[in-house]
Design a protein around this motif. Structure first.
Motif, PDB file in Angstrom:
ATOM      1  N   SER A 126       3.964   3.622  -0.518  1.00  0.00           N
ATOM      2  CA  SER A 126       2.934   4.160  -0.691  1.00  0.00           C
ATOM      3  C   SER A 126       2.082   3.320   0.271  1.00  0.00           C
ATOM      4  O   SER A 126       2.359   2.130   0.206  1.00  0.00           O
ATOM      5  CB  SER A 126       3.253   4.500  -2.033  1.00  0.00           C
ATOM      6  N   GLU A 127       0.519   3.372   0.482  1.00  0.00           N
ATOM      7  CA  GLU A 127       0.015   2.975   1.209  1.00  0.00           C
ATOM      8  C   GLU A 127      -1.347   2.501  -0.614  1.00  0.00           C
ATOM      9  O   GLU A 127      -2.401   1.370  -0.353  1.00  0.00           O
ATOM     10  CB  GLU A 127      -0.978   3.820   2.085  1.00  0.00           C
ATOM     11  N   TYR A 128      -1.764   3.051  -1.230  1.00  0.00           N
ATOM     12  CA  TYR A 128      -2.700   3.292  -2.170  1.00  0.00           C
ATOM     13  C   TYR A 128      -1.445   3.666  -3.596  1.00  0.00           C
ATOM     14  O   TYR A 128      -0.589   4.485  -3.883  1.00  0.00           O
ATOM     15  CB  TYR A 128      -3.577   4.303  -2.203  1.00  0.00           C
ATOM     16  N   VAL A 129      -1.895   2.609  -4.480  1.00  0.00           N
ATOM     17  CA  VAL A 129      -1.229   2.877  -5.937  1.00  0.00           C
ATOM     18  C   VAL A 129      -2.606   2.811  -7.025  1.00  0.00           C
ATOM     19  O   VAL A 129      -3.686   2.127  -6.391  1.00  0.00           O
ATOM     20  CB  VAL A 129      -0.405   1.792  -6.494  1.00  0.00           C
ATOM     21  N   ILE A 130      -2.270   4.255  -7.815  1.00  0.00           N
ATOM     22  CA  ILE A 130      -3.892   5.234  -8.192  1.00  0.00           C
ATOM     23  C   ILE A 130      -2.960   4.830  -9.987  1.00  0.00           C
ATOM     24  O   ILE A 130      -2.245   4.753 -10.240  1.00  0.00           O
ATOM     25  CB  ILE A 130      -3.976   5.966  -7.925  1.00  0.00           C
ATOM     26  N   THR A 131      -4.118   3.378 -11.031  1.00  0.00           N
ATOM     27  CA  THR A 131      -3.580   3.311 -12.351  1.00  0.00           C
ATOM     28  C   THR A 131      -5.501   4.037 -12.576  1.00  0.00           C
ATOM     29  O   THR A 131      -6.763   3.576 -12.492  1.00  0.00           O
ATOM     30  CB  THR A 131      -3.439   2.125 -12.137  1.00  0.00           C
TER      31      THR A 131
ATOM     32  N   TYR B 104       2.978  15.131   0.256  1.00  0.00           N
ATOM     33  CA  TYR B 104       1.583  13.345  -0.300  1.00  0.00           C
ATOM     34  C   TYR B 104       2.628  13.944  -1.626  1.00  0.00           C
ATOM     35  O   TYR B 104       2.713  15.101  -1.767  1.00  0.00           O
ATOM     36  CB  TYR B 104       0.935  12.444   0.186  1.00  0.00           C
TER      37      TYR B 104
ATOM     38  N   PHE C  27      -4.689   9.539   6.974  1.00  0.00           N
ATOM     39  CA  PHE C  27      -5.279   9.715   5.857  1.00  0.00           C
ATOM     40  C   PHE C  27      -7.069  10.619   6.693  1.00  0.00           C
ATOM     41  O   PHE C  27      -7.289   9.714   8.285  1.00  0.00           O
ATOM     42  CB  PHE C  27      -5.752   7.868   5.591  1.00  0.00           C
TER      43      PHE C  27
ATOM     44  N   LEU D 185     -11.727   8.040   1.072  1.00  0.00           N
ATOM     45  CA  LEU D 185     -12.410   7.242  -0.088  1.00  0.00           C
ATOM     46  C   LEU D 185     -13.037   7.837  -1.029  1.00  0.00           C
ATOM     47  O   LEU D 185     -13.344   7.950  -1.741  1.00  0.00           O
ATOM     48  CB  LEU D 185     -12.114   5.699   0.703  1.00  0.00           C
TER      49      LEU D 185
ATOM     50  N   THR E 151     -13.761  11.312  -1.619  1.00  0.00           N
ATOM     51  CA  THR E 151     -12.705  11.534  -3.112  1.00  0.00           C
ATOM     52  C   THR E 151     -13.503  11.065  -4.489  1.00  0.00           C
ATOM     53  O   THR E 151     -14.203  12.151  -4.845  1.00  0.00           O
ATOM     54  CB  THR E 151     -11.755  11.112  -2.672  1.00  0.00           C
ATOM     55  N   LYS E 152     -14.685  10.169  -3.631  1.00  0.00           N
ATOM     56  CA  LYS E 152     -15.169   9.315  -4.966  1.00  0.00           C
ATOM     57  C   LYS E 152     -16.355  10.325  -5.166  1.00  0.00           C
ATOM     58  O   LYS E 152     -16.568  10.529  -6.166  1.00  0.00           O
ATOM     59  CB  LYS E 152     -16.030   8.047  -4.742  1.00  0.00           C
TER      60      LYS E 152
END
Length: 258
Positions: free
Chosen positions: A13-18, A67, A102, A107, A110-111
């Motif tokens: 993974s290139e990004y981790v979302i929390t 993904y 991507f 980003l 998406t925001k």
């Protein structure tokens, strides 16, 4: 990874979302987190499916790779420590199509989608989210997927018709135009591509004339007489994506507040 004893999948993974949820109930925390991640995954897929690339002299949409997103753990924060909570796993983690590279500015896009307060866009995103999740989960029938994608497009068209005063037609004349013409007028207004509009009109014929939702209770995957057997789901998903994305762009450039 793997999180479960039976799992053998490995992810890069290139990004981790929390996300942080303030609650006194572990199950409520899982519910809220799951809904938030579904919102994020739906807007990510909307950005990704709207990507176009140039192949030879033609620009085509690309969203043909997978993904995955998955809730890998839920924790209670106590002071500086995180304690992992053991709870039942969601039935479906979820996955969708995503290009290897991507999309540009994905980003920021998406925001913007996540921060939208437009009720039509948010409701359309729910239909889109349901359909994309059902398409990949393998536990839903084709009929539900088709209807959710079409409902997303119909919702947008109804709003565009309303805002543009039925495009100058009287209420009676506008009703006589038929749904395909209404899709065409609304699509042109928000700058949807001609080929997308034409495919959406074909889908409407299959949904309406074959009465996809009412008469065909028992359907056969291998029968040419079954309407769903003649629906290209990749195109349908891509077309719903374009309507939703172009509606967002239209709304962003409009002074109308709804």
């Amino acid at each position: 990874y793997p999180q479960r004893p039976i799992s053998v999948r490995t992810f890069e993974s290139e990004y981790v979302i929390t996300t942080e949820v303030e609650t006194y109930n572990e199950h409520e925390a899982l519910r809220v987190a799951f809904e938030r991640f579904f919102d994020v995954s739906s807007v990510l897929s909307l950005v990704a499916k709207d990507k176009t690339v140039k192949i030879r002299k033609k620009r085509v949409k690309r969203g043909d790779l997978f993904y995955d997103f998955e809730i890998i753990g839920i924790f209670i924060k106590k002071n500086r420590y995180f304690i992992r909570v053991k709870l039942p796993y969601p039935l479906v983690s979820g996955h969708n199509f995503f290009p290897k590279e991507f999309p540009k500015n994905f980003l920021s896009k998406t925001k913007k989608y996540l921060l939208s307060r437009d009720p039509i866009f948010k409701k359309g995103l729910i239909y889109f989210q349901r359909a994309t999740a059902m398409r990949c989960s393998g536990v839903f029938n084709d009929l539900a997927i088709i209807l959710n994608f079409i409902k997303c497009v119909e919702l947008i068209c109804r709003q565009i018709e309303k805002e543009n005063n039925l495009f100058g037609y009287s209420r009676k004349k506008f009703k006589e135009l038929g749904e395909k013409k209404k899709i065409e007028l609304s699509g042109e207004k928000i700058k949807v591509r001609r080929e997308t509009i034409e495919r959406m009109k074909e889908i409407w014929d299959k949904r309406n004339k074959s009465d996809i939702a009412h008469e065909n209770f028992y359907y056969n995957y291998y029968s040419r007489e079954s309407t769903h057997a003649m629906v290209n789901f990749s195109y349908l998903e891509s077309d719903a994506t374009e309507f939703l994305a172009r509606y967002f762009d239209y709304r962003s450039n409009s002074s109308i507040i709804i």
